[in-house]
Scaffold this motif. Structure first.
Motif, PDB file in Angstrom:
ATOM      1  N   GLN A  76      65.816 117.331  59.532  1.00  0.00           N
ATOM      2  CA  GLN A  76      66.697 116.281  59.051  1.00  0.00           C
ATOM      3  C   GLN A  76      68.138 116.759  59.138  1.00  0.00           C
ATOM      4  O   GLN A  76      68.565 117.656  58.405  1.00  0.00           O
ATOM      5  N   TYR A  77      68.874 116.161  60.057  1.00  0.00           N
ATOM      6  CA  TYR A  77      70.299 116.435  60.145  1.00  0.00           C
ATOM      7  C   TYR A  77      71.010 115.697  59.010  1.00  0.00           C
ATOM      8  O   TYR A  77      70.534 114.673  58.520  1.00  0.00           O
ATOM      9  N   SER A  78      72.161 116.236  58.622  1.00  0.00           N
ATOM     10  CA  SER A  78      72.928 115.665  57.518  1.00  0.00           C
ATOM     11  C   SER A  78      73.236 114.184  57.771  1.00  0.00           C
ATOM     12  O   SER A  78      73.758 113.825  58.839  1.00  0.00           O
ATOM     13  N   GLY A  79      72.876 113.347  56.834  1.00  0.00           N
ATOM     14  CA  GLY A  79      73.153 111.919  56.955  1.00  0.00           C
ATOM     15  C   GLY A  79      72.183 111.163  57.849  1.00  0.00           C
ATOM     16  O   GLY A  79      72.363 109.964  58.085  1.00  0.00           O
ATOM     17  N   LYS A  80      71.152 111.850  58.346  1.00  0.00           N
ATOM     18  CA  LYS A  80      70.171 111.219  59.230  1.00  0.00           C
ATOM     19  C   LYS A  80      68.808 111.191  58.558  1.00  0.00           C
ATOM     20  O   LYS A  80      68.605 111.761  57.493  1.00  0.00           O
TER      21      LYS A  80
ATOM     22  N   SER B 149      70.920 123.797  63.319  1.00  0.00           N
ATOM     23  CA  SER B 149      71.407 123.726  61.938  1.00  0.00           C
ATOM     24  C   SER B 149      71.053 122.364  61.349  1.00  0.00           C
ATOM     25  O   SER B 149      71.515 121.321  61.828  1.00  0.00           O
ATOM     26  N   ALA B 150      70.218 122.379  60.329  1.00  0.00           N
ATOM     27  CA  ALA B 150      69.690 121.150  59.732  1.00  0.00           C
ATOM     28  C   ALA B 150      68.859 121.556  58.524  1.00  0.00           C
ATOM     29  O   ALA B 150      68.697 122.747  58.235  1.00  0.00           O
ATOM     30  N   THR B 151      68.332 120.569  57.836  1.00  0.00           N
ATOM     31  CA  THR B 151      67.375 120.830  56.763  1.00  0.00           C
ATOM     32  C   THR B 151      65.971 120.605  57.316  1.00  0.00           C
ATOM     33  O   THR B 151      65.716 119.579  57.957  1.00  0.00           O
TER      34      THR B 151
ATOM     35  N   LYS C 146      67.601 124.409  54.032  1.00  0.00           N
ATOM     36  CA  LYS C 146      68.775 124.206  54.884  1.00  0.00           C
ATOM     37  C   LYS C 146      68.982 125.434  55.749  1.00  0.00           C
ATOM     38  O   LYS C 146      69.099 126.551  55.241  1.00  0.00           O
TER      39      LYS C 146
ATOM     40  N   GLN D   4      71.305 127.327  58.605  1.00  0.00           N
ATOM     41  CA  GLN D   4      72.614 127.397  59.258  1.00  0.00           C
ATOM     42  C   GLN D   4      72.538 128.454  60.346  1.00  0.00           C
ATOM     43  O   GLN D   4      72.210 129.610  60.073  1.00  0.00           O
TER      44      GLN D   4
ATOM     45  N   PRO E 286      70.371 113.174  47.367  1.00  0.00           N
ATOM     46  CA  PRO E 286      70.912 114.384  48.005  1.00  0.00           C
ATOM     47  C   PRO E 286      70.293 115.660  47.437  1.00  0.00           C
ATOM     48  O   PRO E 286      70.247 115.843  46.217  1.00  0.00           O
ATOM     49  N   GLY E 287      69.803 116.520  48.328  1.00  0.00           N
ATOM     50  CA  GLY E 287      69.239 117.797  47.912  1.00  0.00           C
ATOM     51  C   GLY E 287      67.894 117.712  47.232  1.00  0.00           C
ATOM     52  O   GLY E 287      67.407 118.707  46.691  1.00  0.00           O
TER      53      GLY E 287
END
Lengths: 111, 112
Positions: free
Chosen positions: A38-42, A84-86, A106, A108, B39-40
């Protein structure tokens, strides 16, 4: 105890290194195991799944399952900044039951 | 192209309003799901459906309701939105005999 446990990180690795992501689960009857990126905001995207003990390889990704230890891992070889993603670990009981997600780790990748 | 679509992508709305989040899929999948993600935090299942006229509540208690009148459509409705409903809502689908989930792009809901 949470049903699916992951270290939230962040896990930092240098570019080109192997990233190792770990997950444990509590239900011994679990049958299916998934890794989502899961990319940030996706939204989450399925990248690997495994049903049997052992290793499963797909390109730079390897999923490892040990049902006796209730442990699932994801290895990412030759890590790239684009990795880089969760990474979400998910566990299912097979068939008609629900899939349970961990909190995600997460990752990095440092250039 | 087979896909799963969610609209709107972002929604900002006032307290007390009725809202419907749309989810449609052209994957040919029988099973559909709604997850909520803060979030999180983990994804939490709030509703799921095995097929037409089938709806079930998930693990996370939710004041929302869903319907499944057509195989490809699984809308989620909040009768009276509150700030506590602010979250990301993710729709997903899967084949009948499979647990691999395919997600839509999500709706980020903000209730003021």
């Amino acid at each position: 105890q949470k049903e699916v446990e992951q270290n939230s990180g962040p896990l930092s690795v240098p570019e080109g290194a192997i990233a190792s992501l770990n997950c444990t689960y509590s239900d011994r009857g679990s049958q299916s195991f998934f890794w989502y990126r899961q990319y940030s905001g996706k939204s989450p995207e399925l990248i690997m799944f495994i049903y049997s003990n052992g290793d499963k390889e797909d390109g730079r990704f390897t999923a490892q399952l040990n049902k006796a230890s209730q442990y699932v891992s994801l290895l990412i070889r030759d890590s790239q900044p684009s990795d880089s993603a969760t990474y979400l670990c998910a566990v299912g009981s097979g068939g008609y039951q629900k899939v349970t997600f961990g909190i995600g780790t997460k990752l990095q990748v440092i250039p | 192209e087979a896909d799963i679509y969610q609209t709107p992508r972002y929604l900002v709305i006032g307290t007390g309003k009725k809202i419907t989040l749309e989810c449609s899929q052209t994957m040919g999948h029988d099973k559909m799901y709604w997850y909520q993600q803060d979030p999180g935090m983990e994804l939490h299942l709030i509703h799921y459906s095995y097929g037409v006229n089938s709806t079930e509540k998930g693990d996370l208690s939710s004041e929302s309701t869903v319907s499944r009148i057509r195989t490809e459509h699984f809308p989620l409705t909040l009768e009276s939105a509150r700030p506590s409903h602010t979250s990301q809502y993710l729709c997903a689908s899967s084949e009948w005999a499979d647990e691999k989930l395919f997600f839509g792009s999500g709706t980020q809901l903000s209730v003021l």
